[in-house]
Design a protein around this motif. Structure first.
Motif, mmCIF file in Angstrom:
data_model
loop_
_atom_site.group_PDB
_atom_site.id
_atom_site.type_symbol
_atom_site.label_atom_id
_atom_site.label_comp_id
_atom_site.label_asym_id
_atom_site.label_seq_id
_atom_site.Cartn_x
_atom_site.Cartn_y
_atom_site.Cartn_z
ATOM 1 N N THR A 135 6.436 20.894 3.515
ATOM 2 C CA THR A 135 4.909 21.925 4.130
ATOM 3 C C THR A 135 3.794 21.275 3.033
ATOM 4 N N VAL A 136 3.966 20.997 1.708
ATOM 5 C CA VAL A 136 3.163 20.580 0.951
ATOM 6 C C VAL A 136 3.156 19.134 0.932
ATOM 7 N N ALA A 137 4.067 18.398 1.337
ATOM 8 C CA ALA A 137 4.323 16.849 1.179
ATOM 9 C C ALA A 137 3.821 16.046 2.497
ATOM 10 N N LEU A 138 3.919 16.776 3.581
ATOM 11 C CA LEU A 138 3.566 16.099 4.859
ATOM 12 C C LEU A 138 2.251 15.405 4.984
ATOM 13 N N PRO A 139 1.261 16.182 4.639
ATOM 14 C CA PRO A 139 0.124 15.292 4.889
ATOM 15 C C PRO A 139 -0.236 14.037 3.978
ATOM 16 N N LEU A 140 0.529 14.077 2.768
ATOM 17 C CA LEU A 140 0.408 12.862 1.689
ATOM 18 C C LEU A 140 1.550 11.963 2.593
ATOM 19 N N ASP A 141 2.762 12.428 2.972
ATOM 20 C CA ASP A 141 3.476 11.351 3.600
ATOM 21 C C ASP A 141 2.763 10.601 4.730
ATOM 22 N N ARG A 142 2.114 11.444 5.214
ATOM 23 C CA ARG A 142 1.244 10.782 6.499
ATOM 24 C C ARG A 142 0.293 9.655 6.104
ATOM 25 N N ILE A 143 -0.367 9.988 5.012
ATOM 26 C CA ILE A 143 -1.357 9.127 4.346
ATOM 27 C C ILE A 143 -0.471 7.700 3.727
ATOM 28 N N LYS A 144 0.641 7.807 3.290
ATOM 29 C CA LYS A 144 1.534 6.802 2.973
ATOM 30 C C LYS A 144 1.977 6.192 4.014
ATOM 31 N N SER A 145 2.185 6.765 5.212
ATOM 32 C CA SER A 145 2.719 5.885 6.310
ATOM 33 C C SER A 145 1.669 5.000 6.971
ATOM 34 N N ILE A 146 0.449 5.916 7.220
ATOM 35 C CA ILE A 146 -0.667 5.255 7.742
ATOM 36 C C ILE A 146 -1.013 3.861 6.729
ATOM 37 N N GLN A 147 -1.044 4.094 5.514
ATOM 38 C CA GLN A 147 -1.437 2.939 4.698
ATOM 39 C C GLN A 147 -0.516 1.776 4.947
ATOM 40 N N GLN A 148 0.950 2.151 5.056
ATOM 41 C CA GLN A 148 2.033 1.041 5.097
ATOM 42 C C GLN A 148 1.824 0.600 6.269
ATOM 43 N N VAL A 149 1.592 1.179 7.573
ATOM 44 C CA VAL A 149 1.763 0.665 8.992
ATOM 45 C C VAL A 149 0.247 0.068 9.274
ATOM 46 N N GLY A 171 3.118 17.180 13.478
ATOM 47 C CA GLY A 171 4.723 16.851 13.290
ATOM 48 C C GLY A 171 5.277 17.763 12.277
ATOM 49 N N TRP A 172 4.733 18.876 11.966
ATOM 50 C CA TRP A 172 5.638 19.768 10.896
ATOM 51 C C TRP A 172 6.748 20.410 11.299
ATOM 52 N N SER A 173 6.581 20.801 12.792
ATOM 53 C CA SER A 173 8.035 21.454 13.390
ATOM 54 C C SER A 173 8.949 20.563 13.587
ATOM 55 N N ALA A 174 8.829 19.140 14.098
ATOM 56 C CA ALA A 174 9.821 18.461 14.345
ATOM 57 C C ALA A 174 10.365 18.035 12.708
ATOM 58 N N THR A 175 9.431 17.855 11.827
ATOM 59 C CA THR A 175 10.028 17.643 10.596
ATOM 60 C C THR A 175 10.728 18.619 9.951
ATOM 61 N N LEU A 187 0.988 -1.023 -0.130
ATOM 62 C CA LEU A 187 0.013 0.041 -0.026
ATOM 63 C C LEU A 187 0.785 1.026 0.172
ATOM 64 N N GLY A 188 0.259 2.414 -0.519
ATOM 65 C CA GLY A 188 0.931 3.524 -0.346
ATOM 66 C C GLY A 188 1.617 4.206 -1.793
ATOM 67 N N LEU A 189 1.438 3.553 -2.801
ATOM 68 C CA LEU A 189 2.101 3.902 -4.006
ATOM 69 C C LEU A 189 1.620 4.854 -4.591
ATOM 70 N N PHE A 190 0.232 5.212 -4.414
ATOM 71 C CA PHE A 190 -0.516 6.533 -4.983
ATOM 72 C C PHE A 190 -0.097 7.629 -4.172
ATOM 73 N N ALA A 191 -0.132 7.409 -2.802
ATOM 74 C CA ALA A 191 0.130 8.590 -1.924
ATOM 75 C C ALA A 191 1.667 8.823 -2.090
ATOM 76 N N THR A 192 2.630 8.054 -2.190
ATOM 77 C CA THR A 192 3.953 8.315 -2.482
ATOM 78 C C THR A 192 4.216 8.973 -3.652
ATOM 79 N N ALA A 193 3.420 8.720 -4.861
ATOM 80 C CA ALA A 193 3.509 9.120 -5.968
ATOM 81 C C ALA A 193 3.053 10.725 -6.040
ATOM 82 N N LEU A 194 2.047 10.888 -5.306
ATOM 83 C CA LEU A 194 1.393 12.217 -5.124
ATOM 84 C C LEU A 194 2.555 13.321 -4.324
ATOM 85 N N ARG A 195 2.957 12.426 -3.213
ATOM 86 C CA ARG A 195 3.749 13.062 -2.350
ATOM 87 C C ARG A 195 5.233 13.509 -2.947
#
Length: 181
Positions: free
Chosen positions: A120-134, A150-154, A77-85
């Motif tokens: 800033t633009v990719a964090l929500p998509l990265d979170r989607i990818k991680s949620i899917q994969q985990v 997690g934006w500030s930590a990122t 899982l996560g290929l579509f979200a990864t491609a978008l990110r």
């Protein structure tokens, strides 16, 4: 789920080896493909196409990283979200670097700004990818849980990492060009 993996320093460092390996491979491919495409297209288009071209490899490598950090990660899982990110993120990354880098006066400063733009633009998509994969859920299910948590930590990681990335790429390109002349 995801946030549980980051509750203590030892768990935060879990999977560091694979993460560094992924970063090394991704960065080498990223700048190589981008440099080639930038000669054919503008920086924003070349950045987006680079991200899309590298998304399958990125998804696989990051799935391995997630597996090292959380035992239940799913690589299917996560290929579509990864491609978008990667597409949107790299368009922002290289577009920002090309516009802001010269204004800020150097590869490191421009790279730091590029890192802020990417995440800033990719964090929500990265979170989607991680949620899917985990968690093994669909894109739409993960979308309901995506945010800029997690934006500030990122940013604490992205700013120096991107500065070093661009400064290193600048140094290597200068060295190659010097030795080819």
């Amino acid at each position: 789920a995801i946030s549980a993996a980051y509750r203590s320093p030892p768990l935060l460092l879990r999977g560091l080896g694979p993460a560094l390996g992924v970063q090394l491979v991704q960065t080498a491919l990223l700048f190589g493909v981008y440099d080639y495409l930038r000669n054919l297209f503008g920086p924003v288009q070349a950045g987006a196409m680079t991200g899309l071209a590298l998304a399958p490899a990125t998804c696989l490598l990051e799935s391995l990283k997630c597996r090292a950090q959380v035992s239940s990660a799913s690589g299917n899982l996560g290929l579509f979200a990864t491609a978008l990110r990667c597409g949107v993120g790299n368009a922002a990354f290289f577009g920002t670097y090309d516009v802001i880098g010269p204004v800020l006066g150097g590869a490191a400063a421009g790279g730091a700004a590029a890192g802020v733009a990417y995440w800033t633009v990719a964090l929500p998509l990265d979170r989607i990818k991680s949620i899917q994969q985990v968690d093994g859920v669909s894109f739409l299910n993960a979308l309901t849980r995506a945010s800029w948590v997690g934006w500030s930590a990122t940013m604490l990681r992205a700013i120096p990492m991107s500065a070093v990335c661009f400064q290193s790429a600048f140094f290597v390109n200068s060295w190659i060009n010097k030795n080819n002349s």
